[in-house]
Design an enzyme around this catalytic site. Structure first.
Site, PDB file in Angstrom:
ATOM      1  N   ASP A   1       0.867  -1.190   0.000  1.00 31.85           N
ATOM      2  CA  ASP A   1       0.000   0.000   0.000  1.00 31.85           C
ATOM      3  C   ASP A   1       0.897   1.232   0.000  1.00 31.85           C
ATOM      4  OD1 ASP A   1      -1.745  -2.126   0.552  1.00 31.85           O
ATOM      5  OD2 ASP A   1      -3.055  -0.875   1.799  1.00 31.85           O
TER       6      ASP A   1
ATOM      7  N   LYS B   1     -10.443   0.376  -2.424  1.00 26.59           N
ATOM      8  CA  LYS B   1     -10.302   0.129  -0.987  1.00 26.59           C
ATOM      9  C   LYS B   1     -10.569   1.391  -0.183  1.00 26.59           C
ATOM     10  CE  LYS B   1      -6.981  -1.322   2.586  1.00 26.59           C
ATOM     11  NZ  LYS B   1      -5.640  -1.865   2.886  1.00 26.59           N
TER      12      LYS B   1
ATOM     13  N   LYS C   1      -6.923   3.434  -3.168  1.00 24.84           N
ATOM     14  CA  LYS C   1      -7.372   3.416  -1.774  1.00 24.84           C
ATOM     15  C   LYS C   1      -7.603   4.844  -1.312  1.00 24.84           C
ATOM     16  CE  LYS C   1      -5.362   1.998   2.717  1.00 24.84           C
ATOM     17  NZ  LYS C   1      -4.232   1.291   3.342  1.00 24.84           N
TER      18      LYS C   1
END
Length: 318
Positions: free
Chosen positions: A155, A254, A218
């Protein structure tokens, strides 16, 4: 995970002409929150689906090998076995989607999962999380080290300065380098939407991240003042949909930060279903970044099975 997104050449002309209508976005977000969510056994089914999409996360300054081990064991058995047995779901292999930790704790998580004979992936935040303000070479090295320690998903955080000043080409180049450093690991790109200023910036940053090869986009690090919100999610999902129509590649979504209740997880699933379709309602294309959400989902499942609400101390620690 879904097939890797190879990315495309940066189309600056396409990005620069984009304008988002804030009123329309807010109206759509208001409508989704007012919709009814499933009840009774249908709610339980949706909640179990939500569990399988959770990136069970610990990103605290006091993380130790022992609480990473505990988190890993919870990820393998996220809902109490006796509750699952009563609804005949004990043998369906329900786990969370991944365990998410800091780079320095990746080896601990990998070790715990391996010892339990689990193939659950370990995700690591990287690239100067949460601010992304360290030198580029440091950020790249952090990615390489996390992958070397066994992280299957990375991430990354974008450099918000580049987005705020419209340096889309420089942002694209940075993300391409992170993509290369990830190797075979899947890459989720955190936009830190609370610091991007406008919906238009969020859309542009989403498109640049996908063009640069992100497998997921995300919302947030969870450390900003504003994290996952429905209006911003709608903008990001419309970008994902546009990218799919543009390239044929499905990029995951996400939301992360501030998602704490089972009811919220149902709204997120409903929003994904309406905006992106059923294909996205799986861990390959949808994740929920959360640390405390699982405990509330487990309480709701307990209520569905027993007719009573459990005290939090009756649930294994999430």
């Amino acid at each position: 995970m879904s097939a890797r997104n190879p990315g495309t050449v940066l189309d600056l002309k396409k990005i620069c002409k984009v304008r988002v209508n804030p009123q329309s976005v807010l109206k759509r977000a208001q409508r989704i929150q007012g919709q009814k969510t499933p009840k009774k056994q249908w709610q339980t089914a949706w909640l179990l689906n939500a569990v399988t999409c959770i990136d069970l996360t610990t990103l605290a300054g006091d993380d130790t090998p022992s609480n990473v081990h505990r988190l890993s064991m919870k990820a393998i058995q996220p809902v109490r076995y006796d509750l699952l047995k009563k609804i005949d779901m004990h043998d369906k292999g329900i786990t969370t989607a991944a365990v998410c930790v800091y780079p320095s704790r990746v080896a601990d998580a990998v070790k715990s999962l391996k010892a339990a004979n689990s193939t659950l992936p370990v995700a690591s935040v990287a690239t100067g999380f949460p601010a992304g303000q360290t030198p580029l070479e440091t950020r790249l090295q952090e990615v390489r080290m996390a992958v070397a320690d066994g992280a299957a998903e990375i991430d990354i955080v974008i450099n918000r300065t580049l987005a705020l000043t419209g340096q889309w080409e420089a942002m694209y180049d940075e993300i391409r380098q992170f993509r290369e450093a990830c190797g075979d690991a899947h890459m989720k790109t955190i936009l830190a939407i609370g610091e991007l200023g406008t919906f238009t910036n969020v859309y542009k940053a989403s498109m640049v991240a996908m063009m640069a090869g992100s497998d997921f986009i995300k919302t947030s690090t969870g450390k900003e003042a504003v994290n996952a919100t429905y209006p911003v999610a709608i903008v990001m999902m419309r970008a994902i949909r546009d990218y799919f129509l543009y390239t044929g590649y499905k990029v995951g979504f996400k939301p992360a930060g501030g998602i704490r209740t089972a009811q919220e997880s149902l709204v997120w699933l409903n929003l994904v279903k309406e905006e992106l379709g059923n294909d996205w309602l799986c861990p390959h294309l949808f994740r929920l970044g959360a640390s405390s959400l699982l405990a509330d989902i487990e309480r709701q499942i307990y209520h569905q099975v027993t007719g009573q609400y459990a005290a939090y101390h009756e649930m294994p620690m999430a």
